[in-house]
Motif scaffolding. Structure first.
Motif, short mmCIF file in Angstrom:
data_model
loop_
_atom_site.label_atom_id
_atom_site.label_comp_id
_atom_site.label_asym_id
_atom_site.label_seq_id
_atom_site.Cartn_x
_atom_site.Cartn_y
_atom_site.Cartn_z
N VAL A 48 -1.78 1.32 8.53
CA VAL A 48 -3.22 1.52 8.47
C VAL A 48 -3.67 1.65 7.01
O VAL A 48 -4.57 0.96 6.55
CB VAL A 48 -3.64 2.76 9.27
N GLY A 49 -3.04 2.56 6.29
CA GLY A 49 -3.42 2.77 4.90
C GLY A 49 -2.49 3.75 4.22
O GLY A 49 -1.67 4.41 4.87
N THR A 58 -5.90 4.15 -3.20
CA THR A 58 -5.63 3.93 -1.79
C THR A 58 -5.51 2.43 -1.52
O THR A 58 -5.98 1.60 -2.31
CB THR A 58 -6.75 4.50 -0.91
N TYR A 59 -4.91 2.12 -0.40
CA TYR A 59 -4.72 0.72 0.00
C TYR A 59 -4.78 0.69 1.52
O TYR A 59 -4.20 1.57 2.18
CB TYR A 59 -3.38 0.21 -0.52
N TYR A 60 -5.46 -0.34 2.08
CA TYR A 60 -5.69 -0.38 3.52
C TYR A 60 -5.28 -1.73 4.11
O TYR A 60 -5.34 -2.77 3.45
CB TYR A 60 -7.17 -0.15 3.81
N LYS A 65 -10.10 -2.10 6.67
CA LYS A 65 -10.75 -2.03 5.36
C LYS A 65 -12.27 -2.00 5.51
O LYS A 65 -12.85 -2.77 6.27
CB LYS A 65 -10.32 -3.23 4.52
N PHE A 68 -12.25 2.53 7.44
CA PHE A 68 -11.41 3.73 7.34
C PHE A 68 -11.25 4.10 5.87
O PHE A 68 -11.25 3.23 4.99
CB PHE A 68 -10.02 3.47 7.91
N SER A 69 -11.07 5.38 5.63
CA SER A 69 -10.77 5.83 4.28
C SER A 69 -9.79 7.00 4.32
O SER A 69 -9.81 7.80 5.26
CB SER A 69 -12.04 6.22 3.52
N ILE A 70 -8.94 7.05 3.32
CA ILE A 70 -7.93 8.10 3.22
C ILE A 70 -8.22 8.96 2.00
O ILE A 70 -8.55 8.44 0.92
CB ILE A 70 -6.52 7.49 3.09
N LEU A 81 -7.62 10.99 7.37
CA LEU A 81 -7.98 9.62 7.67
C LEU A 81 -9.36 9.65 8.32
O LEU A 81 -9.50 10.10 9.47
CB LEU A 81 -6.96 8.97 8.61
N SER A 108 3.52 -0.38 2.54
CA SER A 108 2.91 -0.64 3.84
C SER A 108 3.91 -0.85 4.97
O SER A 108 3.51 -1.13 6.09
CB SER A 108 2.00 -1.86 3.75
#
Length: 126
Positions: A48-49, A58-60, A65, A68-70, A81, A108
């Motif tokens: 997911v991320g 961060t990377y998704y 993308k 969602f944000s972490i 999340l 990932s």
């Protein structure tokens, strides 16, 4: 070794939001790259991320993308999340994971992570 406990899952309607939390204990939290994965019934676990150790990057996955944000709070030993604009295809068990090795990029693959939480169920109704 680090222990991870996820929380915040539940049932939400399409277009809704949820925030998952993952609390870590046992070792220095900032020593770990943190990742989120999910697994839907009958499917393989998917990335997911991820967030770097210092929380600066961060990377998704493409599928999440922009929705969602972490974020992580190293003072609270917690990674979050935030999931917005949820879709039925987001339904899955969500896992957080910790990686204790070098942190030179974004990771990932589930094989990149050393420790896992027990997961929390997210169900998005149509």
């Amino acid at each position: 070794q680090v222990q991870l406990v996820e929380s915040g899952g539940g049932l939400v309607q399409t277009g809704g939001s949820l925030r998952l939390s993952c609390a870590a204990s046992g070792r220095t939290f900032s020593d770990y790259t943190m990742g989120w994965f999910r697994q839907a019934p009958g499917k393989e676990r998917e990335f997911v991320g991820t967030v770097r150790k210092n929380g600066g990057s961060t990377y998704y996955a493409n599928s999440v993308k922009g929705r969602f944000s972490i974020a992580r709070d190293n003072a609270k030993n917690t990674v979050y999340l935030q999931m917005n604009s949820l879709k039925p295809e987001d339904t899955a068990v969500y896992y957080c994971a910790a990686r204790g090795k070098y942190d030179f990029g974004f990771y990932s693959s589930s094989y990149d992570y050393d420790y896992w939480g027990q997961g929390t169920q997210v169900t998005v109704s149509s």
